[in-house]
Motif scaffolding. Structure first.
Motif, mmCIF file in Angstrom:
data_model
loop_
_atom_site.group_PDB
_atom_site.id
_atom_site.type_symbol
_atom_site.label_atom_id
_atom_site.label_comp_id
_atom_site.label_asym_id
_atom_site.label_seq_id
_atom_site.Cartn_x
_atom_site.Cartn_y
_atom_site.Cartn_z
ATOM 1 N N THR A 64 -3.716 -2.019 -10.861
ATOM 2 C CA THR A 64 -2.836 -2.457 -9.785
ATOM 3 C C THR A 64 -2.984 -3.956 -9.547
ATOM 4 O OG1 THR A 64 -4.509 -2.022 -8.092
ATOM 5 C CG2 THR A 64 -3.015 -0.222 -8.648
ATOM 6 N N LYS A 72 5.107 -4.295 -0.153
ATOM 7 C CA LYS A 72 4.532 -2.955 -0.257
ATOM 8 C C LYS A 72 5.221 -1.958 0.668
ATOM 9 C CE LYS A 72 -0.233 -4.153 -1.540
ATOM 10 N NZ LYS A 72 -1.645 -4.080 -1.083
ATOM 11 N N LYS A 80 5.587 7.517 2.880
ATOM 12 C CA LYS A 80 4.565 6.958 3.778
ATOM 13 C C LYS A 80 4.775 7.422 5.223
ATOM 14 C CE LYS A 80 3.642 2.893 0.933
ATOM 15 N NZ LYS A 80 3.848 1.450 0.727
ATOM 16 N N ASP A 175 -5.381 1.203 -2.895
ATOM 17 C CA ASP A 175 -4.424 0.788 -3.924
ATOM 18 C C ASP A 175 -4.482 1.681 -5.159
ATOM 19 O OD1 ASP A 175 -3.232 -1.469 -2.650
ATOM 20 O OD2 ASP A 175 -5.096 -2.567 -2.955
ATOM 21 N N GLY A 176 -5.596 2.385 -5.329
ATOM 22 C CA GLY A 176 -5.715 3.258 -6.494
ATOM 23 C C GLY A 176 -6.700 4.387 -6.264
ATOM 24 N N THR A 185 -9.262 -0.966 -4.300
ATOM 25 C CA THR A 185 -8.277 -1.867 -3.710
ATOM 26 C C THR A 185 -8.240 -3.122 -4.567
ATOM 27 O OG1 THR A 185 -7.646 -3.054 -1.698
ATOM 28 C CG2 THR A 185 -9.993 -2.854 -2.135
ATOM 29 N N THR A 186 -7.240 -3.954 -4.366
ATOM 30 C CA THR A 186 -7.108 -5.146 -5.212
ATOM 31 C C THR A 186 -8.069 -6.265 -4.816
ATOM 32 O OG1 THR A 186 -5.286 -5.883 -3.792
ATOM 33 C CG2 THR A 186 -4.698 -4.706 -5.809
ATOM 34 N N ALA A 208 -2.521 8.169 1.059
ATOM 35 C CA ALA A 208 -2.099 7.564 -0.204
ATOM 36 C C ALA A 208 -0.890 8.292 -0.765
ATOM 37 C CB ALA A 208 -3.244 7.610 -1.222
ATOM 38 N N THR A 211 2.016 7.646 -5.976
ATOM 39 C CA THR A 211 1.985 6.603 -7.007
ATOM 40 C C THR A 211 0.600 5.985 -7.156
ATOM 41 O OG1 THR A 211 2.621 4.824 -5.484
ATOM 42 C CG2 THR A 211 4.409 6.044 -6.555
ATOM 43 N N LYS A 212 -0.290 6.224 -6.181
ATOM 44 C CA LYS A 212 -1.628 5.621 -6.227
ATOM 45 C C LYS A 212 -2.583 6.355 -7.173
ATOM 46 C CE LYS A 212 -0.386 2.727 -3.018
ATOM 47 N NZ LYS A 212 -0.867 2.803 -1.655
ATOM 48 N N LYS A 215 -4.387 5.102 -10.770
ATOM 49 C CA LYS A 215 -4.394 3.638 -10.737
ATOM 50 C C LYS A 215 -5.778 3.111 -10.364
ATOM 51 C CE LYS A 215 -0.027 3.085 -11.666
ATOM 52 N NZ LYS A 215 0.954 2.376 -10.851
ATOM 53 N N THR A 232 -1.234 13.151 0.971
ATOM 54 C CA THR A 232 -0.339 12.532 -0.006
ATOM 55 C C THR A 232 0.991 13.267 -0.016
ATOM 56 O OG1 THR A 232 -0.182 11.728 -2.298
ATOM 57 C CG2 THR A 232 -1.153 13.917 -1.973
#
Length: 254
Positions: A64, A72, A80, A175-176, A185-186, A208, A211-212, A215, A232
């Motif tokens: 990611t 986002k 979400k 983020d993943g 996270t990034t 989450a 799509t997470k 990742k 989710t």
């Protein structure tokens, strides 16, 4: 024994049907060594036909990148909102909460009933501002280095403040989620703050969208088995759902 071209076609066909393939499974199905499969995957990756991961391969890039929070917000926005609504239903009167950062936990802040009496500790400026509309919610904004892309703070000052509290629930955005690598996270600094949040929360609930899964971000937060609950959407694959639940983690699909 099938030749290299036939192996490659088998691998690509299998990837079209499944979101992830493991080296160990390909060895059994093709009756070849792990070294052979890894060479096959490397060649296919060089042709931009797949992405190698630890122990396997996927068609989607597992890594990611950092994006601005306003960008986002537009991704999986309906999912979400549904996730946030379900999470809000788990909050009880007089709870002491930690709300981390991210667009899904921002949606949670917007979904919290206005009349609830709560104490909320947060790293996110946008979450704090959202909750200032609620007369009965006491908001404690963590201080520290402002991360503009997520409108949240990080750093040792925020981590030190956290050590003075213990909360019922932590609502965490990520983020993943990788079955082997864990939650990421990034930002490495945000990951460190998230780890401290987990330490001072009785229960960790991850929000989450689907799509997470599969990742990985730059900063590792924790292994999956350190969290209690994931909320989710229905885009999560059956195999991923089964694997997570087999670890003893409760998953709610909205």
């Amino acid at each position: 024994m099938i030749n290299i071209a036939e192996r490659h076609q088998f691998i690509l066909n299998k990837l079209q049907k499944e979101e992830y393939i493991a080296v160990v499974d390909l060895c059994k199905e093709l009756d070849v060594s792990p070294v052979t499969i890894r060479k096959d995957l490397k060649l296919l990756e060089e042709k931009n036909l797949l992405f190698k991961t630890h122990g396997g391969a996927t068609l989607q890039n597992p890594y990611t990148i950092d994006r601005p929070v306003n960008e986002k917000e537009k991704i999986q926005s309906l999912e979400k909102v549904k996730i946030a609504s379900t999470a809000a239903g788990m909050i009880q009167e007089n709870d002491a909460l930690i709300i981390a950062s991210g667009t899904t936990v921002l949606a949670l802040a917007r979904a919290i009933p206005a009349n609830m009496h709560l104490t909320v500790v947060t790293a996110a400026l946008n979450v704090a501002l959202e909750l200032t509309r609620h007369q009965n919610i006491e908001v404690l904004q963590l201080g520290g280095l402002l991360r503009k892309s997520s409108s949240s703070v990080t750093g040792s000052y925020a981590e030190t403040i956290l050590k003075d509290f213990f909360c019922n629930k932590l609502f965490l955005g990520v983020d993943g989620i990788d079955l082997e690598f864990g939650l990421t996270t990034t930002s490495s600094m945000e990951a460190q703050l998230n780890r401290e949040m987990i330490k001072v929360a009785q229960k960790t609930i991850v929000l989450a969208d689907s799509t997470k899964f599969g990742k990985r971000g730059f900063g590792k937060i924790c292994p999956i088995d350190e969290i209690d609950h994931i909320i989710t959407d229905s885009g999560i694959s059956a195999s991923t759902l089964q694997a997570i639940e087999s670890m003893g983690i409760h998953v709610t699909v909205v």
